[in-house]
Scaffold this motif. Sequence first.
Motif, short mmCIF file in Angstrom:
data_model
loop_
_atom_site.label_atom_id
_atom_site.label_comp_id
_atom_site.label_asym_id
_atom_site.label_seq_id
_atom_site.Cartn_x
_atom_site.Cartn_y
_atom_site.Cartn_z
N PRO A 168 0.90 -1.19 -0.16
CA PRO A 168 0.00 0.00 -0.01
C PRO A 168 1.03 1.28 0.11
CG PRO A 168 0.34 -0.87 2.21
CD PRO A 168 0.86 -1.80 1.57
N VAL A 169 0.06 2.51 -0.26
CA VAL A 169 0.80 3.49 -0.20
C VAL A 169 0.19 4.71 0.83
CG1 VAL A 169 1.71 3.37 -2.38
CG2 VAL A 169 -0.46 4.83 -2.04
N ASN A 170 0.72 5.65 1.17
CA ASN A 170 0.05 6.68 1.91
C ASN A 170 -0.32 7.79 0.84
OD1 ASN A 170 -0.47 8.75 4.25
ND2 ASN A 170 1.08 10.03 3.29
N ILE A 171 -1.65 8.18 1.10
CA ILE A 171 -2.50 9.11 0.14
C ILE A 171 -2.32 10.49 0.70
CG2 ILE A 171 -4.61 9.62 -1.09
CD1 ILE A 171 -5.25 6.62 -0.60
N ASP A 172 -1.27 11.15 0.02
CA ASP A 172 -0.88 12.44 0.56
C ASP A 172 -1.74 13.55 -0.21
OD1 ASP A 172 0.16 14.96 1.35
OD2 ASP A 172 2.10 14.31 1.00
N THR A 173 -2.89 13.86 0.48
CA THR A 173 -4.11 14.86 -0.14
C THR A 173 -3.47 16.18 -0.19
OG1 THR A 173 -5.22 15.15 1.78
CG2 THR A 173 -5.68 13.11 0.70
N VAL A 174 -2.42 16.77 0.47
CA VAL A 174 -1.80 17.90 0.63
C VAL A 174 -0.94 18.25 -0.35
CG1 VAL A 174 -0.75 19.60 2.31
CG2 VAL A 174 -2.11 17.94 3.24
N ASP A 175 -0.08 17.23 -0.78
CA ASP A 175 0.71 17.60 -1.81
C ASP A 175 0.27 17.42 -3.28
OD1 ASP A 175 3.32 17.72 -3.68
OD2 ASP A 175 4.39 16.46 -2.44
N PRO A 176 0.27 18.63 -4.18
CA PRO A 176 -0.41 18.68 -5.18
C PRO A 176 0.24 17.83 -6.27
CG PRO A 176 0.68 20.66 -4.98
CD PRO A 176 0.73 20.08 -3.60
N LEU A 177 1.65 17.60 -6.06
CA LEU A 177 2.50 16.83 -6.84
C LEU A 177 2.18 15.32 -6.57
CD1 LEU A 177 5.77 18.53 -6.77
CD2 LEU A 177 4.11 18.69 -8.43
N VAL A 178 1.29 14.88 -5.77
CA VAL A 178 0.81 13.57 -5.47
C VAL A 178 -0.53 13.18 -5.77
CG1 VAL A 178 0.63 11.83 -3.66
CG2 VAL A 178 2.49 13.08 -3.55
N VAL A 179 -1.49 14.05 -5.51
CA VAL A 179 -2.76 13.77 -5.72
C VAL A 179 -3.55 14.92 -6.68
CG1 VAL A 179 -5.33 13.34 -4.86
CG2 VAL A 179 -3.31 12.52 -3.51
N TYR A 180 -4.14 14.44 -7.52
CA TYR A 180 -4.76 15.51 -8.30
C TYR A 180 -6.30 15.03 -8.65
CZ TYR A 180 -3.97 12.59 -12.35
OH TYR A 180 -4.15 11.37 -13.29
N CYS A 181 -7.18 15.86 -9.04
CA CYS A 181 -8.45 15.50 -9.25
C CYS A 181 -8.61 15.31 -10.79
CB CYS A 181 -9.51 16.73 -8.96
SG CYS A 181 -11.26 16.44 -9.50
N ASP A 182 -8.97 14.14 -11.25
CA ASP A 182 -9.06 13.58 -12.70
C ASP A 182 -10.33 14.06 -13.36
OD1 ASP A 182 -8.63 12.42 -15.07
OD2 ASP A 182 -7.38 10.85 -14.42
N ALA A 183 -10.22 14.89 -14.19
CA ALA A 183 -11.38 15.46 -15.01
C ALA A 183 -12.12 14.03 -15.63
CB ALA A 183 -11.16 16.32 -15.95
N TYR A 184 -11.50 13.15 -16.03
CA TYR A 184 -11.71 11.80 -16.73
C TYR A 184 -12.65 11.10 -15.68
CZ TYR A 184 -12.10 7.41 -19.02
OH TYR A 184 -12.32 6.05 -19.88
N LEU A 185 -12.16 11.04 -14.43
CA LEU A 185 -13.02 10.39 -13.36
C LEU A 185 -14.37 10.97 -13.13
CD1 LEU A 185 -10.20 9.04 -10.94
CD2 LEU A 185 -11.46 7.87 -12.89
N LEU A 186 -14.37 12.33 -13.26
CA LEU A 186 -15.53 13.11 -12.85
C LEU A 186 -16.55 12.72 -13.96
CD1 LEU A 186 -14.20 16.66 -12.19
CD2 LEU A 186 -15.08 14.95 -10.34
N SER A 187 -16.22 12.50 -15.38
CA SER A 187 -17.21 12.34 -16.35
C SER A 187 -17.18 10.86 -16.66
CB SER A 187 -16.79 12.89 -17.68
OG SER A 187 -15.50 12.56 -17.94
N HIS A 188 -16.75 10.00 -15.90
CA HIS A 188 -17.06 8.38 -16.17
C HIS A 188 -17.30 7.77 -14.73
CE1 HIS A 188 -14.98 9.74 -19.77
NE2 HIS A 188 -15.33 8.55 -20.37
N PRO A 189 -18.29 7.62 -14.36
CA PRO A 189 -18.58 7.04 -12.99
C PRO A 189 -18.25 5.70 -12.58
CG PRO A 189 -20.73 7.44 -14.20
CD PRO A 189 -19.74 8.19 -14.98
N LEU A 190 -17.98 5.53 -11.61
CA LEU A 190 -17.66 4.02 -11.22
C LEU A 190 -19.13 3.27 -11.34
CD1 LEU A 190 -15.70 1.68 -10.19
CD2 LEU A 190 -16.09 2.51 -8.07
#
Length: 310
Positions: free
Chosen positions: A30-52
């Motif tokens: 596993p990994v640590n999900i670092d939501t503070v670092d913009p170089l680690v986590v980003y909001c993917d527009a593709y995921l916004l338009s393609h629901p799970l």
Amino acid sequence: MGSSCSSVREEYVGLPSKPAVRHPGTTQSPVNIDTVDPLVVYCDAYLLSHPLTLHNYRPGCARRMVNDGHTFKIEMRQERQESQSSLPGHITGDRMTNVPKISGGPLYEEYKLLQIHAHWGATDRDGSEHTVDGEVFQGEVHLVHMNTKYPSFEQAMTKRDGLAVLGVFLQLADEGHESFKTITDKLENISYKCDSVDLDDNFNPQCLIPEDQQKYWSYPGSLTTGGYQECVIWIIFKNTLKVSHQQLEDLRSLRSYPRGKDPKIVRDPITERRLSAHILDNYRTIQPLHKRRIRASFTGNYSIYTFQKD
């Protein structure tokens, strides 16, 4: 992430030491999900338009629950395929075509549900495999799916897109989750390694999925057991499954040895629990992220953009 999350795992004192499992790969989990670092986590527009999307998640699709000596496994009913090799601990051979599947989101094919298992700690201070901003949860449920374009689990393990695993954090609360109780109530029937119990037609694996299934993080990674093959698309839900202390204790009551073969391991002088006869701390430690980035399916303090499919 809430008051019932504990502090950064490395700061704990008094927990049994867990040696890190080394692997030469660069996409380990596993990994640590670092939501503070913009170089680690980003909001993917593709995921916004393609629901799970979940397909055929329904009562009666699970066959039985097994104690494999490392965790409990809920085995799913599968399609009959003469050439299919079985994932250790899952059942094949049932004439069912409407097996539970997932698609959409970060997935470009359909993935069918093979089995469900969980990871937990020896105490309420630890247990999850992934962490969020260094915060640890009390456990983590994994729903393991296989890409339907591959004929066997063995072949899927050799492909980067072979498996998709839904991860759900278990978070301590005053009252346990009623749906998770359908699992913990049956654990007394699989107290020992190799014990199994049939599941009735009332169990629906969707009860383990958070209500808002469109909020998650995703990244390419590996299995966290066995050979640590780098074949997994991870989907880690932001929202958690609330469980009680007693439900966590029920998980810890599972034994790692077969019935009638008591290893007579020494007892802890304080808790009176046999130190390694029960299934405890069955999580893998955090692995380096290297150059990977983690995609978020929801907006927040993230930059919003997308990459083209490779």
